[in-house]
Design a protein around this motif. Structure first.
Motif, PDB file in Angstrom:
ATOM      1  N   ASP A 127       0.267   3.507   5.465  1.00 11.47           N
ATOM      2  CA  ASP A 127       1.527   3.558   4.714  1.00 11.47           C
ATOM      3  C   ASP A 127       1.284   4.002   3.270  1.00 11.47           C
ATOM      4  O   ASP A 127       2.067   4.778   2.708  1.00 11.47           O
ATOM      5  CB  ASP A 127       2.207   2.183   4.717  1.00 11.47           C
ATOM      6  N   MET A 128       0.198   3.501   2.665  1.00  8.02           N
ATOM      7  CA  MET A 128      -0.120   3.881   1.292  1.00  8.02           C
ATOM      8  C   MET A 128      -0.439   5.376   1.214  1.00  8.02           C
ATOM      9  O   MET A 128       0.012   6.075   0.297  1.00  8.02           O
ATOM     10  CB  MET A 128      -1.309   3.070   0.785  1.00  8.02           C
ATOM     11  N   LEU A 168       5.932  -1.902   0.407  1.00 13.18           N
ATOM     12  CA  LEU A 168       5.134  -1.055  -0.479  1.00 13.18           C
ATOM     13  C   LEU A 168       5.213  -1.542  -1.925  1.00 13.18           C
ATOM     14  O   LEU A 168       4.226  -1.492  -2.662  1.00 13.18           O
ATOM     15  CB  LEU A 168       5.605   0.399  -0.382  1.00 13.18           C
ATOM     16  N   ARG A 171       2.784  -4.274  -2.233  1.00 12.10           N
ATOM     17  CA  ARG A 171       1.405  -3.769  -2.255  1.00 12.10           C
ATOM     18  C   ARG A 171       1.067  -3.208  -3.644  1.00 12.10           C
ATOM     19  O   ARG A 171      -0.014  -3.472  -4.180  1.00 12.10           O
ATOM     20  CB  ARG A 171       1.195  -2.661  -1.216  1.00 12.10           C
TER      21      ARG A 171
END
Length: 419
Positions: A127-128, A168, A171
């Motif tokens: 995802d990053m 996100l 994160r």
């Protein structure tokens, strides 16, 4: 006397290290193993020091003299050559402190501390890589402001992926917090993102009022669909575990003699089955004590699927799990609107309500059995360590007995006593 390049080239190693002097403090050190290195010896504020210029012949005599002269000029300007080199090296290292570097270090730290499994870490990193790193990955963390951190999140939000945007955001906040802890930045600008994004939509998980349990149990008793589906509903109601924890359950996770089901943090993936690696939702092993009623249901299930690996295989394959829609489809067949009235996840709400209303059980024991995430870190550590397993066994048996009782007539939880 100045050193010649021929003398430097022809210098042979001896039994001990020796030096060939040039002018103004420069010398070539010849080591017993045959290596040769340039050094410049100087005095700064009355203290003798030296600085290395590299290996000969990679650094020629001419280049070594240039370096010596540069160092002498620094001394005249009041600059310590060695300290300047250290400062330059630190500056070079600091220039490497990009968001991506901090993110990688943070991710590795989470793995070392066993906060994540390898699979979970890989999902987060994907995802990053897809949404965040292409935008801010190569930027130095010290230059990132709140508005910069929001740029990749706004794109995800614009695509109506609010849950992903929220994850996100967390994160990014954690990564920037790690940069603060490493001394790379002084404060975390990600903390100022609070309230900047649309919150994820709350999914309504409909559940029946407890007063309707007798009605539901009667309808379930008269359900004439697939037998394994009926048993899956009974098992879900009795254990109030999550759908993926149940659908992907393996027989190897059950200890019938000890009457416990140990849901692992992560499972061996089933080829061709999406998300089949999922175990307990909180990414840590979860214990479910099994009541007498649950053991009886398991005995029936074993007659159907006991020869395979999965408790609840699908209609068409013993090695693939029951569809995630199976329970809800059955509930619709029984006459329930799964969007407004009752869905499979609603059994968790019903069980939690009954346990709380009974007034018999501690909050910690209920929360641990529900496998809810404790937001208070101190409480979380205590609950995870103690587990309240004795009380949780009593809870699960009480719930099984309560369901037996209300199958005949409704009893409010706080009035129900096991006979």
């Amino acid at each position: 006397m100045a050193l010649s390049d021929m003398a430097a080239r022809n210098a042979k190693p001896g039994k001990k290290m020796y030096k060939l002097a040039d002018e103004y403090g420069l010398y070539l050190q010849v080591n017993p193993i045959g290596t040769k290195r340039w050094y410049f010896k100087f005095a700064y504020n009355g203290k003798e020091s030296r600085i290395a210029f590299g290996a000969y012949p990679l650094v020629s005599l001419s280049r070594a003299r240039d370096k010596r002269d540069e160092a002498r000029l620094m001394i005249l300007d009041g600059i310590h050559p060695k300290q300047k080199r250290i400062a330059e090296k630190e500056a070079e290292e600091d220039a490497l402190n990009t968001f991506e570097k901090m993110a990688r270090e943070w991710s590795q730290q989470m793995l070392r501390r066993r906060r994540w499994s390898e699979t979970h870490a890989n999902r987060i990193w994907r995802d990053m890589e897809k949404h965040v790193l292409p935008v801010i990955g190569q930027r130095h963390v010290a230059e990132l402001k709140t508005k910069d951190l929001l740029v990749p999140l706004r794109v995800v939000e614009a695509n109506d992926r609010l849950e992903l945007a929220s994850r996100l955001k967390q994160r990014i906040t954690d990564i920037m917090g790690y940069a603060v802890q490493c001394g790379v930045i002084d404060r975390n600008p990600a903390k100022d993102m609070a309230g900047a994004l649309m919150p994820p939509r709350v999914t309504h998980r409909p559940a029946l009022r407890l007063e309707r349990l007798p009605e539901f149990l009667t309808k379930l008793d008269y359900y004439y669909g697939r037998r394994l589906t009926k048993l899956a509903i009974q098992f879900t109601l009795l254990t109030f575990s999550r759908s993926s924890e149940i659908r992907l359950a393996r027989w190897s996770e059950f200890d019938i003699e000890r009457a416990i089901w140990i849901i692992p943090a992560e499972r061996t993936p089933i080829p061709g089955v999406k998300f089949s690696y999922r175990g307990a939702k909180m990414q840590s092993e979860h214990i479910v004590p099994l009541s007498r009623q649950t053991l009886a249901v398991l005995a029936e299930i074993r007659t159907i699927s006991g020869e395979g690996e999965l408790l609840f295989p699908g209609d068409h394959s013993l090695i693939k799990p029951m569809s995630e829609n199976t329970v809800n489809n059955a509930l619709r067949t029984m006459g329930y609107d799964t969007a407004k009235e009752l869905c499979g996840h609603g059994f968790r709400t019903m069980a939690c309500s009954a346990l709380i209303e009974s007034g018999k059980w501690s909050r910690d024991a209920i929360e641990r059995q529900m496998s809810h995430q404790e937001r208070n870190a101190v409480r979380a550590a205590y609950i995870h360590k103690a587990e309240h397993i004795v009380e949780r066994k009593l809870i699960m048996q009480w719930w099984g007995d309560y369901l037996d009782a209300v199958s005949r007539e409704f009893v409010v939880p706080y009035e129900f006593e096991v006979g």
